[in-house]
Design an enzyme around this catalytic site. Structure first.
Site, PDB file in Angstrom:
ATOM      1  N   CYS A   1      12.313  24.462   0.732  1.00 24.39           N
ATOM      2  CA  CYS A   1      11.324  24.855  -0.252  1.00 24.39           C
ATOM      3  C   CYS A   1      10.738  23.901  -0.780  1.00 24.39           C
ATOM      4  CB  CYS A   1      12.047  25.672  -1.398  1.00 24.39           C
ATOM      5  SG  CYS A   1      12.981  26.869  -1.020  1.00 24.39           S
TER       6      CYS A   1
ATOM      7  N   ARG B   1     -10.664  -0.603  15.247  1.00 25.26           N
ATOM      8  CA  ARG B   1     -10.726   0.538  14.076  1.00 25.26           C
ATOM      9  C   ARG B   1     -11.854  -0.051  12.827  1.00 25.26           C
ATOM     10  NH1 ARG B   1      -5.022   0.820  10.923  1.00 25.26           N
ATOM     11  NH2 ARG B   1      -5.453  -1.224  10.377  1.00 25.26           N
TER      12      ARG B   1
ATOM     13  N   LYS C   1       0.749  -0.909  -0.236  1.00 28.64           N
ATOM     14  CA  LYS C   1      -0.063  -0.146  -0.098  1.00 28.64           C
ATOM     15  C   LYS C   1       0.875   1.190   0.091  1.00 28.64           C
ATOM     16  CE  LYS C   1      -0.261  -0.268   4.941  1.00 28.64           C
ATOM     17  NZ  LYS C   1      -1.282  -0.858   6.162  1.00 28.64           N
TER      18      LYS C   1
ATOM     19  N   HIS D   1      -6.212  -7.559  13.202  1.00 28.69           N
ATOM     20  CA  HIS D   1      -4.620  -6.779  13.228  1.00 28.69           C
ATOM     21  C   HIS D   1      -4.485  -6.339  14.795  1.00 28.69           C
ATOM     22  CE1 HIS D   1      -1.721  -4.351  11.002  1.00 28.69           C
ATOM     23  NE2 HIS D   1      -2.349  -3.294  11.607  1.00 28.69           N
TER      24      HIS D   1
ATOM     25  N   ASP E   1      10.533  22.559  -3.872  1.00 26.07           N
ATOM     26  CA  ASP E   1      11.238  21.788  -5.066  1.00 26.07           C
ATOM     27  C   ASP E   1      12.461  21.847  -4.822  1.00 26.07           C
ATOM     28  OD1 ASP E   1       8.361  21.819  -6.110  1.00 26.07           O
ATOM     29  OD2 ASP E   1       9.213  23.973  -6.727  1.00 26.07           O
TER      30      ASP E   1
ATOM     31  N   ARG F   1       0.968 -10.547   6.978  1.00 28.00           N
ATOM     32  CA  ARG F   1       1.022  -9.118   6.149  1.00 28.00           C
ATOM     33  C   ARG F   1       2.009  -8.340   6.681  1.00 28.00           C
ATOM     34  NH1 ARG F   1      -3.911  -9.854   8.948  1.00 28.00           N
ATOM     35  NH2 ARG F   1      -2.922  -7.877  10.338  1.00 28.00           N
TER      36      ARG F   1
ATOM     37  N   TYR G   1      13.919  31.543   1.780  1.00 26.41           N
ATOM     38  CA  TYR G   1      12.711  32.310   2.400  1.00 26.41           C
ATOM     39  C   TYR G   1      12.602  32.540   3.834  1.00 26.41           C
ATOM     40  CZ  TYR G   1       9.807  30.422  -1.515  1.00 26.41           C
ATOM     41  OH  TYR G   1       9.534  30.190  -2.893  1.00 26.41           O
TER      42      TYR G   1
HETATM   43  C1  LIG Z   1      -0.527  -1.674   6.894  1.00 29.41           C
HETATM   44  C2  LIG Z   1      -0.839  -2.833   7.482  1.00 29.41           C
HETATM   45  C3  LIG Z   1      -0.195  -3.984   7.698  1.00 29.41           C
HETATM   46  C4  LIG Z   1       1.276  -3.970   7.166  1.00 29.41           C
HETATM   47  O1  LIG Z   1       1.847  -3.243   8.575  1.00 29.41           O
HETATM   48  P1  LIG Z   1       3.281  -3.144   8.924  1.00 29.41           P
HETATM   49  O2  LIG Z   1       3.340  -2.886  10.150  1.00 29.41           O
HETATM   50  O3  LIG Z   1       3.966  -2.205   8.097  1.00 29.41           O
HETATM   51  O4  LIG Z   1       3.890  -4.513   8.649  1.00 29.41           O
HETATM   52  C5  LIG Z   1      -0.814  -5.100   7.942  1.00 29.41           C
HETATM   53  N1  LIG Z   1      -2.132  -5.339   8.134  1.00 29.41           N
HETATM   54  C6  LIG Z   1      -2.886  -4.170   7.968  1.00 29.41           C
HETATM   55  C7  LIG Z   1      -4.405  -4.474   8.331  1.00 29.41           C
HETATM   56  C8  LIG Z   1      -2.394  -2.978   7.659  1.00 29.41           C
HETATM   57  O5  LIG Z   1      -3.273  -1.872   7.565  1.00 29.41           O
END
Ligand SMILES: *Cc1c(COP(=O)(O)O)cnc(C)c1O
Length: 735
Positions: free
Chosen positions: A675, A494, A400, A522, A677, A581, A627
Site C-alpha cells: 500500500c 544531453r 543531488k 560527462h 503507507d 563528480r 487490496y
Molecule cells: C549525477 C551526475 C554525476 C554523478 O554520477 P554517479 O554516476 O552517480 O557518480 C556526475 N556528473 C553529472 C553530470 C551527473 O549528472
C-alpha cells in the site's frame, strides 16, 4: 521578471532627517545669525520627525491594516524593546542631570507614555501610540472620517504647540489645555501629531500624483508659506513649542511624494559586486539613521566632555563646529553599532541553524520508518575513492536528489568534516537548501535553472552550469556576476556546448557578467568495459582535453576541469581532472548487483532502510489479505503489518512475494499488494515477533543482507533509481 520596488529616495533622506534632528538639538547657526538658526532648526529641520512618522505609516501601518494584529504586535514589541534600551541608556544621564528628582507615580507614567524620559525619546511612545490609534480608528471609521479625526486632533495639537498664544486669549480653553499638560507636557505626541502623518505616509504611497514638476512647485510654495508662518508666529510670540505648523502636513505630502518618485539612479548604475556592496551600505544607512536618532544626545554630552577635558573651546563655542562634531561622532558610533549588530546577528543565525540540525542528528527517534546513514561507511568510501585518484584531483560529491536519498544536509555536513569543499546538485533549490543549512563549499548546479531564479544563484553563491550557448547569453543578460562551469558535450548529447564549437566557448569566456570557474564533460559509457565502450570513452576524453588545450592556447584559463563520475573513477582512474563528480559509488553501491559485487569491500553500503512492525496477527486458512485480495492463506499463518509503503520509496512492484524483508535475521516475504503507507509480510516460522520491533528492508539482519541492488533487480531498475526515490518523510539518522 518582477521588479521589486526600490525606495532610494526615502532611504537616503533618512540620513538627512537624522542630521536635521541633530541640528534641532545643537543649533548649528546660532553663532552666526539668530534668524538663520531659527529658519534651519525651527522651520527646515521640522520635516524630520514627520518624515519618520510617514515612513512608519507607509511600511508599518499599511502592513498592520493588511495583515492584522500579528504584524501590529510584532511592531509594538520591537519598538518597545528599542525604547526600553534607549530609556535604560539615558537613565544614568538623566539621574546625573537631576531630571528624575521628586517624581511621583503620575510623573513616571507621563514620562514613559508621552514625554519619553529624555528629551528626544518622546518619539518612541508617540509612534507606538499613533500606530495603535490609527489601527484602532481603521476598525470603526472609513477613510474620510479617519482623515477628519486626525486633522481635528492635529488642530487641537497646534493649539497646545505653536499657536498656544491664541489659546491663552480664551480663558476657558487655557484651563482645559493646562489640565492636558499635566498628563502630557506637549501636544506633539502620539495622539495629536502622529496620526495625521502616519495616514499621510500610507496614502502618499498610494496616490497617483507623481508629476515631479508639480510636486516641486507644491513643495516650494508650501515650504515658503510655512517658513512665513513660523516667522510670523515667532514675531507675535505665540509659540509655546515649535514642532507643529498648520502647513507642515502640506509640505510633508509634497516632500514625501518627491522622495517616493525618486527611484531610478541606483538601480541602473553598477552591477555585480559593486552593486551589492552599495545595496548593503544603503541598508546600513537605514538602520544607522535610527541609531543616530537614539544616540546623538549622548554624543552631545561626549563632545562637550571632550571640549571641557581637553580645553578645545572652539568645539563648543563655534556652533557649526559643534554641530559637525556631534553629527560626525553620532554617525561613526551608529555605523559601528549597525555593522557590529549585523555581525552578531549573522553569527547567532548561523549558530541557531546548526543547533536545530544537530538536534535532529542526535535525537535518534525512529518512529515509523527510517533510513540509517552509516557514517563510517561513508568515510571509508571517501577514502577509497580519493586514494584511487591522483593527488591533485579532489572529490566533488554529487549530493543531488537528497544525496541519492540519504539526506543531503546530513551527508554534506559529514563530507565537509572529511575535507570535501565542493559539491554538485541537480537544481537550484537543492543548492539553496544546502547553503541555508550552512554548507560552505562550492556548489555546482548541474542542470538548467530558469531565468526567474537566477537571483537565487547570485544570492546563495551557487555555481551554474552553462547548458549551451544561448543559455550562456541568458545568464549574461541577467546583468550580475554569475559563476559558471561550462558543460561540454563530447558525445552524450544531453547538455553542453559541443566540443567543436571553440568560438562559442571563447565567446562565453568573454561575456561580461560570467565568471568561468570551470569546464566539464560527462562520460556516458564509462560503465561498459567492452571494446566499443572503451573506444567511445577514449574519444570523449580526447575531445575534451583537445578543447581545454585550445582554450589555453587562446590565453584563457580553465581553472577547474572535471570529467569522471563514479564509474569513470573506478574504470578510468588515470583520466586527468581537478575534480571527480562521484555519486553512486560514494554511497557504497553501484548501479547493478554484479558491479557492486565486483567492488565489494572496496566500497561499503551506507544506507539501511528500516520500518516498525505495527501489528502481528493471524490469517486463517482461506482468508485473503490486502487490496484486490491478491493473497489467500493456504493454512493458518502469522502475518505482520509494517508501517512503510510505496510512498516511502519501497517499490510497489515488489508486492505479492516478489520482495522480502528481514525480521530477526529471517526473510519475511511480502504478501498481497504493497500500500501507499503500509505493507504486510508473512512471518510464519519466525519466532516471537512483537509489534514495535523493527523490520529491515535494506541492510543487514542476522547473517542475511538485502542490498539496494536486490531491490533494484527485483523491480527492474538500477540502484540509483531506488535510492533517489527514498521518501521525503522517512527520518534520516546518522549512526
Ligand atoms: C549525477 C551526475 C554525476 C554523478 O554520477 P554517479 O554516476 O552517480 O557518480 C556526475 N556528473 C553529472 C553530470 C551527473 O549528472
Amino acid at each position: 521578471m518582477k521588479q521589486s520596488k526600490r525606495y532610494d529616495g526615502l532611504d537616503r533622506f533618512r540620513l538627512a532627517a537624522a542630521a536635521f534632528v541633530v541640528a534641532i538639538h545643537t543649533s548649528p547657526l546660532a553663532s552666526f545669525s539668530e534668524g538663520a538658526d531659527f529658519f534651519l532648526t525651527r522651520a527646515l529641520a521640522r520635516v524630520a520627525v514627520p518624515f519618520f512618522l510617514m515612513v512608519t505609516g507607509q511600511f508599518v501601518v499599511a502592513g498592520c491594516l493588511q495583515h492584522g494584529s500579528g504584524r501590529l504586535l510584532r511592531y509594538v514589541k520591537k519598538t518597545f524593546l528599542l525604547y526600553g534600551i534607549a530609556v535604560l541608556l539615558y537613565l544614568p544621564i538623566g539621574i546625573y542631570a537631576g531630571h528624575y528628582e521628586k517624581l511621583c507615580l503620575t510623573d513616571i507614567f507621563r514620562m514613559l507614555l508621552f514625554d519619553g524620559t529624555f528629551y528626544h525619546l518622546w518619539y518612541f511612545p508617540a509612534c507606538m501610540t499613533g500606530v495603535l490609534l490609527v489601527c484602532f480608528m481603521s476598525r470603526i471609521l472609513n477613510r474620510k472620517q479617519m482623515l477628519l479625526l486626525s486633522v481635528i486632533l492635529y488642530i487641537i495639537g497646534l493649539g497646545g504647540d505653536s499657536y498656544y498664544g491664541l489659546i491663552e486669549m480664551v480663558p476657558g480653553l487655557t484651563d482645559i489645555y493646562e489640565a492636558g499638560f499635566s498628563v502630557f507636557s506637549y501636544t506633539r505626541n502620539g495622539i495629536f501629531m502622529a496620526p495625521i502623518f502616519l495616514l499621510l505616509g500610507m496614502w502618499a504611497a498610494e496616490s497617483r500624483m507623481d508629476d515631479r514638476r508639480i510636486l516641486w512647485a507644491g513643495l516650494g510654495i508650501s515650504f515658503l508659506a510655512m517658513t512665513e508662518e513660523a516667522f510670523l508666529l515667532r514675531s507675535f510670540e505665540l509659540q509655546r513649542h515649535d514642532s507643529m505648523y498648520l502647513l507642515l502636513p502640506v509640505v510633508m505630502f509634497f516632500l514625501y511624494k518627491l522622495l517616493l518618485t525618486h527611484r531610478k539612479s541606483m538601480g541602473e548604475a553598477g552591477t555585480g559586486r559593486a552593486f551589492n556592496r552599495r545595496k548593503r551600505w544603503t541598508a546600513y544607512a537605514v538602520s544607522a539613521s535610527a541609531w543616530i536618532y537614539i544616540l546623538h544626545p549622548a554624543m552631545i554630552i561626549v563632545v562637550r566632555g571632550i571640549a571641557k577635558a581637553m580645553k578645545v573651546n572652539l568645539l563648543v563655542e563655534n556652533s557649526l563646529v559643534y554641530y559637525i562634531a556631534v553629527l560626525v561622532l553620532s554617525c561613526m558610533v551608529s555605523f559601528f553599532m549597525v555593522v557590529m549588530l549585523n555581525a552578531l546577528y549573522e553569527n547567532k543565525y548561523k549558530r541557531s541553524c546548526f543547533k536545530i540540525e544537530e538536534k535532529k542528528e542526535t535525537a535518534v527517534c525512529c518512529g515509523r520508518a527510517w533510513l540509517e546513514v552509516d557514517r563510517k561507511a561513508l568515510h571509508h568510501n571517501v577514502q577509497s575513492l580519493q586514494e584511487r585518484l591522483p593527488d591533485a584531483c579532489k572529490l566533488m560529491p554529487a549530493v543531488k536528489a537528497d544525496a541519492y536519498g540519504h539526506g543531503d544536509v546530513l551527508v554534506a555536513r559529514e563530507l565537509e568534516k572529511a575535507g570535501v569543499d565542493a559539491f554538485c546538485v541537480a537544481c537550484v533549490q537543492e543548492g539553496v537548501k544546502l547553503r541555508t543549512q550552512g554548507i560552505k563549499g562550492m556548489i555546482l548546479i548541474l542542470g538548467y535553472t530558469h531565468p526567474d531564479q537566477f537571483f537565487l544563484i547570485e544570492k546563495y553563491h551557487l555555481t551554474q552550469t552553462v547548458v549551451d550557448y544561448p543559455y550562456a547569453c541568458q545568464l549574461n543578460d541577467y546583468g550580475k556576476l554569475i559563476h559558471v562551469h561550462i558543460g561540454i558535450d563530447t558525445g552524450m548529447h544531453r547538455i553542453g556546448v559541443r566540443s567543436e564549437q571553440l568560438e562559442q566557448i571563447l565567446d562565453i569566456y568573454r561575456m561580461e557578467h560570467l565568471a568561468v570557474d570551470g569546464l566539464f564533460t560527462h562520460l556516458c559509457v564509462s560503465d561498459t568495459m567492452n571494446v566499443r565502450g572503451k573506444s567511445y570513452t577514449a574519444a570523449q576524453a580526447e575531445a575534451f582535453y583537445r578543447l581545454v588545450r585550445q582554450i589555453r592556447e587562446h590565453g584563457y584559463e580553465c581553472p577547474a576541469i572535471h570529467i569522471q563520475a563514479s564509474y569513470g573513477v573506478l574504470n578510468y582512474p588515470k583520466l586527468q581532472g581537478d575534480y571527480a563528480r562521484v555519486g553512486i559509488a560514494l554511497y557504497g553501491v553501484l548501479s547493478t548487483k554484479e558491479d557492486t559485487a565486483a567492488w565489494s569491500g572496496y566500497l561499503k553500503p551506507v544506507l539501511s532502510l528500516k520500518a516498525r512492525i505495527a501489528a502481528v496477527k493471524i490469517l486463517y486458512e482461506g482468508e485473503s489479505a490486502g487490496y484486490g485480495i491478491q493473497y489467500t492463506a493456504k493454512q493458518n499463518m502469522q502475518i505482520a503489518t509494517l508501517s512503510i509503503g510505496y510512498a516511502d520509496g519501497f517499490p510497489r512492484s515488489l508486492s505479492c512475494g516478489v520482495g522480502s524483508v528481514l525480521i530477526h535475521g529471517c526473510p519475511a516475504p511480502v504478501i498481497g499488494r504493497i500500500c501507499m503507507d503500509q505493507m504486510t509480510v508473512d512471518i510464519s516460522g519466525i519466532e516471537n515477533v512483537q509489534p514495535g520491533e523493527e523490520a529491515v528492508l535494506i541492510g543487514h539482519s542476522g547473517n542475511l543482507e538485502i542490498s539496494v541492488c536486490d531491490i533494484a533487480k527485483q523491480s527492474g531498475t538500477i540502484a540509483n533509481e531506488i535510492l533517489s526515490r527514498m521518501g521525503a518523510r522517512l527520518e534520516r539518522v546518522l549512526i
